[in-house]
Each structure stands twice: as structure tokens, then as C-alpha cells.
Write an enzyme that holds these catalytic residues in place. Sequence first.
Site, PDB file in Angstrom:
ATOM      1  CE  LYS A 174      -3.847  -2.469   1.947  1.00 20.35           C
ATOM      2  NZ  LYS A 174      -4.512  -3.041   3.103  1.00 20.35           N
ATOM      3  CD  GLN A 192      -3.472  -4.698   6.209  1.00 20.33           C
ATOM      4  OE1 GLN A 192      -3.366  -3.738   5.456  1.00 20.33           O
ATOM      5  NE2 GLN A 192      -4.050  -5.825   5.831  1.00 20.33           N
ATOM      6  CG  ASP A 208     -10.212  -0.637   4.061  1.00 21.95           C
ATOM      7  OD1 ASP A 208      -9.937  -0.902   2.872  1.00 21.95           O
ATOM      8  OD2 ASP A 208      -9.492  -0.950   5.026  1.00 21.95           O
TER       9      ASP A 208
END
Length: 285
Positions: A53, A97, A120
Site C-alpha cells: 500500500k 490493517q 476501506d
Amino acid sequence: MSIIIDGKATSAAKREEIAKEVAAFRAETGVQPGLAVVMVGDNPASAVYVRNKHVACEGVGMFTETMHLPEETTEDALLELIDELNGDARFHGILVQLPLPKHINETRVLDAISPDKDVDAFHPYNVGALVTGRERFLPCTPAGIMELLRYYDISVAGKNCVVIGRSNIVGKPMAMLLLAKDGTVTVCHSKTKDIKDITKKADILVAAVGRPRFVTADMVKEGAVVIDVGINRLEDGKLCGDVDFDAVSPLASAITPVPGGVGPMTITMLLCNTLTAARLAVSGR
Ligand code: NAP
């Protein structure tokens, strides 16, 4: 001969587009889109994702910082950090995460991320926005699949779409995106009876089960488009999807491989969401 859907090439093309958009946005507003990535503990798979990422953000000209916290970080300390990041104007997107260590309540942490920075698209506000057709951020993996279908000119309207899996991250939002494109959608899960009878009718079959080679040739209609979301690590260390690729690919009109199919698109869509978040921040909406 089936078409092998190339997620790597599609992702690279999409990232070039995003890089151009980021450059134009920076030139116009003076603002560099920024993503904060928070990782707790030392899960090796997470470390790889987080690194990818970071590299992806820098690759398209975004600002990014990874906050790596020790395994023993308390939930309160993590919530405090999220609160700080919510107020930090350098970051338009915040990503925590997963998985988090067992002693931390994942839902509480994800819900603490400002819906305006929720790249997200996990926050209930953004889930509700998606369901009601008012989405701002799209859930990354399903959105990546929709982008693959678009790049390969595969229309969804009127098609029988079957999604195997109903997780909040993949299955449910996948069903919503297919429905939004006028697919006729059926969602299967572990309690579904006679699953083969259902998958056999699919024009577009999406497998998000988390079981190696779960979808076998007898479950697939000739000419179907088969999308394999699964990432399963076999005992020999190799990666394998949820679809028995060798047996299913001769039947399918198009199919995604694992690796190199859906996987590369997920981070690319995260970049899209981060740019969207920066645009929202600048426009004050
Ligand atoms: P998950 O939360 O474990 O959900 C799996 C789903 O599959 C559940 O809804 C479960 O049903 C269903 N299922 C399990 N066994 C089944 C069976 N025998 N028959 C029918 N349905 C069954 O997994 P996930 O997070 O959605 O991820 C799915 C896979 O995609 C995993 O391999 C994951 O690693 C991969 N993944 C890939 C990406 C990517 O970027 N490519 C991103 C996310 C996930 P119940 O709800 O009834 O339990």
C-alpha cells in the site's frame, strides 16, 4: 478459449490514470492526497500488504505514512491514535490493517474512523450509503472486480450473478455493486442448500469463500464469467484461489487467475478512494 482477465495489467493502467488525476488535483488545489496506514502487531501477511500500500501510494504521487504499533497496544491507545488521525489534515484516508490482535475489538476501532476518511468503506455510514445508491467510497475488492468487468467490456445488466460468500468485506458489497449495475443477484453461503444448482445458472460467478478450489467444473455453466476472489495459502506455500482454475477455465468465457486477477485491483481501488476523500475534503462536502 476463455479470456484470462489480467488484473496486473488492468491495475497498472488504472494506476496510470490515477497518477494523472492526482497530479492534476495537486496542481489545481495545492493539496496532496494522503493516506495513513495503521498496523498493529507483526502479522507477516499484513506487513506485505502494508508495504504494498505504501509503495502504491507513492507510485501515484500520494503522501503516505505507516504507523506500526506493537502487538501489546491497548484498544484505548489505538482509538486515541485514530482520533488524532481523524483530525490530521495531512491524511484524507485512514486504513487500519486487519486482522487486529485478539484483545482489540475490531468493530469498535473501524467505527471510530471518520466516515469522511473511511477509504476501506467499512463504516456503517458508508455501507448504508452504498446500499442506498449514495456511495462516496466503494469497498475496494468488489469495486476492483467491477473495474475488471468494465475494462473487459463484460456487462452485468440482466445477467444472473451468483456470489458465493456473504462477508461484510467482499460478498455483501459485491452483491450490492452487481445489483446497482442491474444484475439479478443471488448470494450463497455455508447454509445454502444445493449450491451447485444455483451456481450452474450463473452468467457471472464470484467466488469469495476462502476455500482452495471450492468451485469445481461441475458447478459452472459453459460460457460463464468466473471471478475468483480467494487467496489461499497451500501447504507447499503456493497461492491458490477458490476456483479450480485448470478444470474451470476451459468452460468459462472469461476467468480471473490467482494470483494476478482480483488481488492487484484491491489496492488500486484504495488509491481511488483516497483521491475521492481528498476531493471531498477540499470541496468541504
Ligand atoms: P470470510 O469472511 O471467511 O467469508 C467467507 C464466506 O464464504 C462466508 O460468507 C461463508 O459463509 C462462505 N462459505 C464458507 N464455506 C462455504 C461453503 N462450504 N459453501 C458456501 N459458502 C461457504 O472471507 P472473506 O473475507 O469474504 O474472503 C474470502 C476469500 O477472499 C478469502 O480467501 C480471502 O483471503 C480472499 N480475499 C481476497 C481479497 C483480494 O484482494 N483478492 C480481499 C479480501 C478477501 P457463512 O457466512 O455462512 O459462514
